[in-house]
Motif scaffolding. Structure first.
Motif, PDB file in Angstrom:
ATOM      1  N   ILE A 163     -11.109  13.918   2.688  1.00  0.00           N
ATOM      2  CA  ILE A 163     -10.331  13.041   3.582  1.00  0.00           C
ATOM      3  C   ILE A 163     -10.231  11.697   2.881  1.00  0.00           C
ATOM      4  O   ILE A 163     -11.251  11.095   2.534  1.00  0.00           O
ATOM      5  CB  ILE A 163     -11.054  12.863   4.941  1.00  0.00           C
ATOM      6  CG1 ILE A 163     -11.275  14.223   5.612  1.00  0.00           C
ATOM      7  CG2 ILE A 163     -10.272  11.921   5.845  1.00  0.00           C
ATOM      8  CD1 ILE A 163     -12.343  14.196   6.692  1.00  0.00           C
ATOM      9  N   SER A 205      -6.166  15.291  -1.243  1.00  0.00           N
ATOM     10  CA  SER A 205      -6.418  14.749   0.100  1.00  0.00           C
ATOM     11  C   SER A 205      -6.006  15.813   1.099  1.00  0.00           C
ATOM     12  O   SER A 205      -4.809  16.019   1.309  1.00  0.00           O
ATOM     13  CB  SER A 205      -5.623  13.476   0.357  1.00  0.00           C
ATOM     14  OG  SER A 205      -5.296  12.807  -0.814  1.00  0.00           O
ATOM     15  N   VAL A 237      -9.058   7.819   2.885  1.00  0.00           N
ATOM     16  CA  VAL A 237      -8.656   6.674   3.723  1.00  0.00           C
ATOM     17  C   VAL A 237      -8.382   5.512   2.779  1.00  0.00           C
ATOM     18  O   VAL A 237      -9.306   4.953   2.191  1.00  0.00           O
ATOM     19  CB  VAL A 237      -9.773   6.295   4.717  1.00  0.00           C
ATOM     20  CG1 VAL A 237      -9.342   5.100   5.557  1.00  0.00           C
ATOM     21  CG2 VAL A 237     -10.139   7.475   5.601  1.00  0.00           C
ATOM     22  N   ALA A 256      -8.827  14.604  10.641  1.00  0.00           N
ATOM     23  CA  ALA A 256     -10.023  14.171   9.899  1.00  0.00           C
ATOM     24  C   ALA A 256     -11.270  14.417  10.740  1.00  0.00           C
ATOM     25  O   ALA A 256     -12.293  14.910  10.235  1.00  0.00           O
ATOM     26  CB  ALA A 256      -9.907  12.687   9.545  1.00  0.00           C
ATOM     27  N   LEU A 288     -12.605   6.985  13.974  1.00  0.00           N
ATOM     28  CA  LEU A 288     -13.329   8.225  13.665  1.00  0.00           C
ATOM     29  C   LEU A 288     -14.617   8.330  14.479  1.00  0.00           C
ATOM     30  O   LEU A 288     -14.998   9.421  14.909  1.00  0.00           O
ATOM     31  CB  LEU A 288     -13.622   8.304  12.160  1.00  0.00           C
ATOM     32  CG  LEU A 288     -12.402   8.555  11.274  1.00  0.00           C
ATOM     33  CD1 LEU A 288     -12.766   8.420   9.792  1.00  0.00           C
ATOM     34  CD2 LEU A 288     -11.800   9.937  11.540  1.00  0.00           C
ATOM     35  N   VAL A 299      -6.736  15.593   4.167  1.00  0.00           N
ATOM     36  CA  VAL A 299      -6.198  14.707   5.208  1.00  0.00           C
ATOM     37  C   VAL A 299      -6.121  13.323   4.575  1.00  0.00           C
ATOM     38  O   VAL A 299      -7.059  12.892   3.899  1.00  0.00           O
ATOM     39  CB  VAL A 299      -7.116  14.664   6.455  1.00  0.00           C
ATOM     40  CG1 VAL A 299      -6.508  13.761   7.527  1.00  0.00           C
ATOM     41  CG2 VAL A 299      -7.357  16.057   7.011  1.00  0.00           C
ATOM     42  N   TYR A 300      -5.010  12.649   4.800  1.00  0.00           N
ATOM     43  CA  TYR A 300      -4.779  11.360   4.138  1.00  0.00           C
ATOM     44  C   TYR A 300      -4.451  10.326   5.207  1.00  0.00           C
ATOM     45  O   TYR A 300      -3.386  10.374   5.814  1.00  0.00           O
ATOM     46  CB  TYR A 300      -3.616  11.550   3.155  1.00  0.00           C
ATOM     47  CG  TYR A 300      -3.309  10.390   2.209  1.00  0.00           C
ATOM     48  CD1 TYR A 300      -3.906   9.145   2.314  1.00  0.00           C
ATOM     49  CD2 TYR A 300      -2.385  10.573   1.176  1.00  0.00           C
ATOM     50  CE1 TYR A 300      -3.602   8.120   1.439  1.00  0.00           C
ATOM     51  CE2 TYR A 300      -2.067   9.551   0.290  1.00  0.00           C
ATOM     52  CZ  TYR A 300      -2.680   8.325   0.423  1.00  0.00           C
ATOM     53  OH  TYR A 300      -2.366   7.312  -0.445  1.00  0.00           O
ATOM     54  N   LEU A 301      -5.385   9.418   5.443  1.00  0.00           N
ATOM     55  CA  LEU A 301      -5.147   8.343   6.410  1.00  0.00           C
ATOM     56  C   LEU A 301      -4.704   7.110   5.637  1.00  0.00           C
ATOM     57  O   LEU A 301      -5.492   6.515   4.898  1.00  0.00           O
ATOM     58  CB  LEU A 301      -6.422   7.996   7.198  1.00  0.00           C
ATOM     59  CG  LEU A 301      -6.781   8.887   8.378  1.00  0.00           C
ATOM     60  CD1 LEU A 301      -7.233  10.252   7.926  1.00  0.00           C
ATOM     61  CD2 LEU A 301      -7.863   8.246   9.233  1.00  0.00           C
ATOM     62  N   THR A 339      -3.512  12.345  12.162  1.00  0.00           N
ATOM     63  CA  THR A 339      -4.354  12.387  10.959  1.00  0.00           C
ATOM     64  C   THR A 339      -5.812  12.069  11.323  1.00  0.00           C
ATOM     65  O   THR A 339      -6.738  12.631  10.741  1.00  0.00           O
ATOM     66  CB  THR A 339      -3.873  11.397   9.870  1.00  0.00           C
ATOM     67  OG1 THR A 339      -3.824  10.090  10.421  1.00  0.00           O
ATOM     68  CG2 THR A 339      -2.522  11.777   9.314  1.00  0.00           C
ATOM     69  N   LEU A 343     -15.541  12.234   2.987  1.00  0.00           N
ATOM     70  CA  LEU A 343     -14.680  11.173   3.510  1.00  0.00           C
ATOM     71  C   LEU A 343     -14.703  10.035   2.498  1.00  0.00           C
ATOM     72  O   LEU A 343     -15.749   9.417   2.278  1.00  0.00           O
ATOM     73  CB  LEU A 343     -15.239  10.709   4.872  1.00  0.00           C
ATOM     74  CG  LEU A 343     -14.616   9.463   5.492  1.00  0.00           C
ATOM     75  CD1 LEU A 343     -13.146   9.701   5.850  1.00  0.00           C
ATOM     76  CD2 LEU A 343     -15.406   9.045   6.746  1.00  0.00           C
TER      77      LEU A 343
END
Ligand SMILES: Cc1ncc(C[n+]2csc(CCOP(=O)(O)OP(=O)(O)O)c2C)c(N)n1
Ligand SMILES: [Mg+2]
Length: 586
Positions: free
Chosen positions: A322, A344, A324, A222, A359, A346-348, A218, A297
């Motif tokens: 993204i 999302s 977080v 991201a 990151l 991308v989902y951290l 992930t 983000l």
């Protein structure tokens, strides 16, 4: 560890205990768990524990802080956690004290701060209840009062069970997403003889876990999105108070040349005078600027879905997102403080302070492109207003370290820059008015002995609801400055009445009824003096504002608690933002 500089009410010497009581064991456990303070309002349901803290522990580790209302006890613990990231305790009397505490608990819940709340009930064993009072102060499921906005609650049935309950409560409260936990101590267990103290467990084996790491793929995904973005943006929401975290966020923004947005609801998270900080901290970032971003983000931004909606309206969201955040772990059905469900890409599932350094390593640097933003300009104030108050404060505190523990609703995020994680502690979390005084005193408790002055700028409505926290600050000698943005009204709601009247074609001039706090005019400075603080004002003329603030700052530097009644114009300057009424239904 408790701050040694905090005044402690000293108990007279107590002879060595020959025998022990259940509450001695519970008190010993609180010391093992390193709870520094217990903000409390007393009650017979926990007289056993009260005695044990004073006469068994010597009112030390934990140390009591007497509060005049349960709501301020919780708000003080909330303010302490906001300033330190650490947990302290609060104790409230059986059902009625918990009822008083409940709004502040909701604020702490929404703000995701760790807190151990202890309460008590009359003996669950009816045969041991005192007539009448123990009966009205016994409820069959007391925790239900706050269950929907605490992470966990429990009513342990024995001393051993209390040990475990306290360890679990502390572990859970301090595991992200953090939040309050509630332990209800049966009076009969507190007041039972236990013979020798049951051995205490090794609490180090029950510590909260280290922060969870995101899955590497992930982070990679991201980083790919951010590296290939034309115009990345970062929404910085709930993050830690550490300087390392602060520097890492700056490093990531600079490497990506991303536009950064911060939220006036959450504590200072990024230098607001940095050229990449795209717009003053606000409830919602400037939609036009946000719409320029093609990859966003979100670092645990409180309301990502609402913010995207505010920016794009009915159009499809024109950016990859993204997210977080570990916040979903705490989402429940009762309150919708989880906000809308954000997309999302991308989902951290980790805390921002964990993700940001990963990151930084994983993203490609982008060449500098973003133009420094324009500083908003404001007309010179001609009368006493929140803007005038901000200007005077800024001028008089140049070169000083200030912690703003509260801002009034009419504050515009452009009024003052934040350059350190402790420069501003964010709002009350749950929108519960009355938190400002307690939050300020909690921050003053946390920061006593540092050279940072705590300043809470409270609306008059906010201050009047929670003002007896001033006495706690005065008694324990916790220097802090209260500036009351006193428009003599619950003005936010006057604006709502105005809006409704306009919509319905009814007379706007009636908007003050049921809103104005006037006739009699409240002497706020006298309310401060009545509680042992310095009271200054009312300040009505612009020429008197700076001298009054200067005088107040000198008092606080010398260790005083000081309250200044500043008679600001009723009215938010919409052009200057503040909390736009349209964004507030509170
Ligand atoms: C406990 C609670 N009661 C009522 C409200 C509704 N409310 C929101 S803002 C506000 C006015 C607050 O007055 P003040 O602090 O003086 O700020 P002003 O609006 O005058 O700037 C009220 C009553 C609330 N949010 N919380
Ligand atoms: Mg007001």
């Amino acid at each position: 560890m408790a701050n040694e500089k905090i005044l402690r009410d000293m108990p007279a010497p107590v002879p060595q205990a020959q025998e022990h009581w259940g509450s001695d064991a519970i008190a010993a456990m609180l010391r093992e768990l390193d709870i520094p303070y217990l903000a409390l309002n007393p009650g017979a349901s926990y007289r056993g524990l009260h005695d044990s803290i004073v006469n068994y522990l010597g009112n030390e580790r934990p140390q009591m802080l007497l509060c005049l209302h349960e709501e301020s006890a919780i708000a003080i613990a909330h303010g302490y956690a906001k300033a330190t990231g650490k947990m302290m305790g609060a104790v409230v009397h059986s059902n009625v004290g918990l009822m008083h505490a409940s709004m502040a608990i909701f604020n702490a819940w929404c703000d995701r701060v760790p807190m151990l709340i202890l309460g008590a009930t009359g003996p669950w064993d009816a045969a041991r209840r005192r007539p009448w009072i123990d009966w009205i102060h016994t409820a069959s499921d007391q925790g239900a009062l706050v269950r929907d906005y605490t992470k966990w609650d429990n009513q342990p049935g024995s001393v051993q069970a209390a040990y475990e309950a306290l360890m679990r409560a502390c572990q859970m409260a301090q595991t992200a997403p953090c939040g309050p936990t509630y332990i209800n101590l049966d009076a009969a267990i507190q007041e039972s003889k236990v013979g020798p103290l049951p051995p205490l467990p090794d609490v180090s084996r029950f510590a909260p876990p280290p922060p969870v790491q995101p899955a590497p793929e992930t982070v990679k995904a991201a980083a790919q999105l951010l590296s290939s973005a034309k115009s990345p943006g970062i929404l910085i929401g709930r993050v830690g108070r550490s300087m390392d975290g602060w520097k890492a966020r700056v490093a990531l923004a600079e490497k990506l040349q991303a536009k950064v947005f911060t939220d006036i609801k959450t504590p200072a998270a990024f230098p607001t005078d940095h050229p990449l900080h795209a717009a003053p901290p606000a409830t919602f970032p400037d939609g036009k600027v946000l719409r320029d971003c093609d990859v966003i983000l979100s670092l645990d931004w409180v309301d990502t879905a609402g913010t995207l909606k505010a920016a794009w309206g009915d159009q499809p969201i024109g950016a990859k997102v993204i997210r977080v955040s570990v916040d979903a772990h705490i989402h429940r059905g009762w309150s919708a403080d989880y906000q809308g469900l954000p997309p999302s890409d991308v989902y951290l599932m980790c805390e921002p302070d964990v993700a940001v350094p990963l990151l930084i390593d994983a993203v490609k640097a982008r060449p500098a492109a973003v133009q420094p933003r324009q500083e908003p300009t404001f007309p010179e104030p001609k009368e006493v207003s929140i803007r005038a108050l901000a200007l005077a404060l800024n001028e008089l505190t140049q070169g000083m370290d200030i912690c703003l523990s509260k801002l009034p609703l009419g504050w515009n995020g452009a009024y003052r820059h934040f350059r350190h994680p402790l420069d501003y502690l964010g709002a009350d979390g749950g929108g519960g008015v009355g938190a400002g005084p307690g939050l300020t005193v909690g921050a003053a408790l946390a920061l006593k002995g540092t050279n940072r002055m705590v300043v809470g700028i409270c609306g008059d409505g906010d201050f009047l609801m929670g003002n007896t926290a001033v006495w706690t600050a005065a008694h324990y000698k916790l220097p802090c400055l209260f500036l009351i943005a006193n428009n003599r009204s619950f003005y936010n709601d006057e604006m709502h009445q105005e809006r409704v009247a306009k919509e319905r074609g009814r007379p706007v001039e009636n908007k003050w009824i049921g809103q104005r706090i006037d006739e009699p005019d409240i002497d706020i400075a006298m309310m401060a003096r009545a509680q042992g603080a310095v009271g200054i004002g009312p300040v009505k003329e612009l020429k008197d504002l700076k001298p009054a603030l200067q005088q107040a700052i000198e008092h606080v530097k010398k260790g005083a608690v000081c309250v200044v009644d500043v008679r600001v114009l009723p009215g938010y300057d919409a052009a200057m933002g503040g909390t736009p009424p349209s964004a507030s239904r509170r």
